[in-house]
Design a protein around this motif. Structure first.
Motif, short mmCIF file in Angstrom:
data_model
loop_
_atom_site.label_atom_id
_atom_site.label_comp_id
_atom_site.label_asym_id
_atom_site.label_seq_id
_atom_site.Cartn_x
_atom_site.Cartn_y
_atom_site.Cartn_z
N TRP A 112 0.82 -1.21 0.00
CA TRP A 112 0.00 0.00 0.00
C TRP A 112 0.86 1.26 0.00
CZ3 TRP A 112 -3.67 -2.05 4.34
CH2 TRP A 112 -4.64 -2.89 3.76
N HIS A 113 1.98 1.21 0.72
CA HIS A 113 2.87 2.37 0.77
C HIS A 113 3.42 2.67 -0.62
CE1 HIS A 113 5.62 5.34 2.16
NE2 HIS A 113 6.69 4.60 1.98
N GLU A 114 3.85 1.66 -1.34
CA GLU A 114 4.36 1.87 -2.69
C GLU A 114 3.27 2.39 -3.61
OE1 GLU A 114 7.48 1.83 -3.71
OE2 GLU A 114 7.96 1.48 -1.60
N GLN A 115 2.07 1.85 -3.47
CA GLN A 115 0.95 2.30 -4.29
C GLN A 115 0.62 3.77 -4.00
OE1 GLN A 115 -2.49 -0.21 -3.94
NE2 GLN A 115 -3.81 1.16 -5.13
N SER A 116 0.65 4.13 -2.73
CA SER A 116 0.36 5.51 -2.34
C SER A 116 1.42 6.46 -2.87
CB SER A 116 0.26 5.61 -0.81
OG SER A 116 0.07 6.94 -0.40
N ARG A 117 2.68 6.07 -2.75
CA ARG A 117 3.78 6.91 -3.25
C ARG A 117 3.69 7.09 -4.75
NH1 ARG A 117 9.45 4.78 -1.37
NH2 ARG A 117 10.03 6.49 -2.75
#
Length: 335
Positions: A112-117
């Motif tokens: 999710w962090h990579e997707q958000s970034r």
């Protein structure tokens, strides 16, 4: 904040402490933020709150995200559908205030962090301990009166204090945030006693910039003890500013003791001071205010999924240490 335009917010989930914690905090944000739509797995509750807030009622999570435009989403119900809802919100690119579901795996958080970034979005996990009145006051004192930290001792006020991974995550995040420090290594040990005295001791060594390393010793009930029938209240969720752990902080010029979320004592040069901060804003009120400022384009720092991941990483290292009986190190720790 940029401009004076009111921002809109979708509320996903109405938790048990909605009336006591979140509704007052959101009311404080008016007229900067307007609750535009509400979803709850209990339709009657959603209708009642939407009527009071002059908001629309959404019949489902997809509906509130696809048909109800808003600048941000407050995902407040840490229920089974919370991870699904967060994944759907990320697809819309909206900013998210997330009351964390402790069951989410770190691998999922990383995704999710990579997707958000990649989408240039913001997911702000709710880290209440960062924002309690006593914590905010401690940070002021560290910068003005107390000086650099030398050691920290954290212990429960009673054996019924909550325990488990989510409590550890909040404590580790507090250590990293308040002292702006990088973890070096961690050692965890559970004592052999049974019953109400079963405790775990976690020794976390951190380093802040060019200063000498310091140690945080956390003593808490074991997870098994927290689940015991003798103390069933130990597994309940914490209220707005309830945090039944005491923090003793030794610094270069003095020391401080956080007795609960809104009371602390501190001493410098032989003079002791007692502060009661019960009239200050609650932790959730401060956190939502910071989220609102980010919605409006402000640059105020807030926690994101990288902070949540870092705290989970310390949890994993502490568990590894307890299982192996050795000290677990952080390979990317800076000397």
């Amino acid at each position: 904040m940029n401009g004076g335009r009111q921002k809109s917010l979708c509320v996903l989930g109405l938790p048990r402490d909605w009336e006591a914690v979140y509704r007052p905090a959101l009311d404080r944000l008016a007229p900067r933020v307007r609750v535009a739509s509400v979803y709850s797995s209990v339709p009657r509750q959603a209708r009642e709150q939407a009527a009071e807030l002059a908001a629309e009622v959404a019949s489902g999570i997809r509906v509130i995200l696809d048909r109800h435009p808003s600048n941000g989403v407050a995902l407040l119900d840490a229920d089974w559908w919370s991870p699904f809802a967060l994944a759907r919100v990320l697809q819309t690119g909206r900013a998210v205030y997330w009351r964390v579901n402790g069951q989410v795996e770190p691998a999922q958080l990383a995704s999710w962090h990579e997707q958000s970034r990649a989408a240039g979005g913001l997911v702000m996990p709710e880290m209440r301990l960062r924002y309690t009145p006593a914590t905010l006051r401690l940070r002021e004192l560290l910068a003005t009166e107390l000086g650099p930290v030398r050691s920290v001792d954290v212990h429960p006020l009673n054996t019924a204090a909550p325990a488990g991974r989510q409590v550890d995550v909040e404590l580790y995040d507090w250590c990293r945030c308040v002292f702006d420090a990088t973890p070096l290594d961690v050692h965890s040990i559970a004592n052999a006693q049974a019953g109400s005295n079963a405790m775990r001791t976690i020794t976390l060594r951190l380093k802040r910039r060019q200063e000498d390393p310091f140690v945080v010793v956390i003593r808490r009930p074991t997870q098994e003890q927290a689940r015991s029938e003798r103390h069933p209240q130990a597994t309940r969720k914490l209220a707005a500013d309830e945090w039944p752990y005491e923090f003793c902080i030794a610094c270069k010029y003095g020391e401080a003791r956080i007795e609960d979320a809104s009371h602390l004592r501190w001493r410098v040069g032989g003079q002791e001071h007692t502060e009661s901060l019960g009239n200050e804003r609650t932790a959730v009120s401060v956190a939502l205010d910071h989220f609102a400022r980010r919605l409006a384009g402000g640059l105020i720092p807030v926690p994101d999924l990288s902070d949540l991941l870092a705290a989970h990483r310390i949890c994993d290292r502490a568990s590894q240490s307890c299982e192996t009986g050795t000290t677990a190190t952080f390979s990317d720790a800076k000397p």
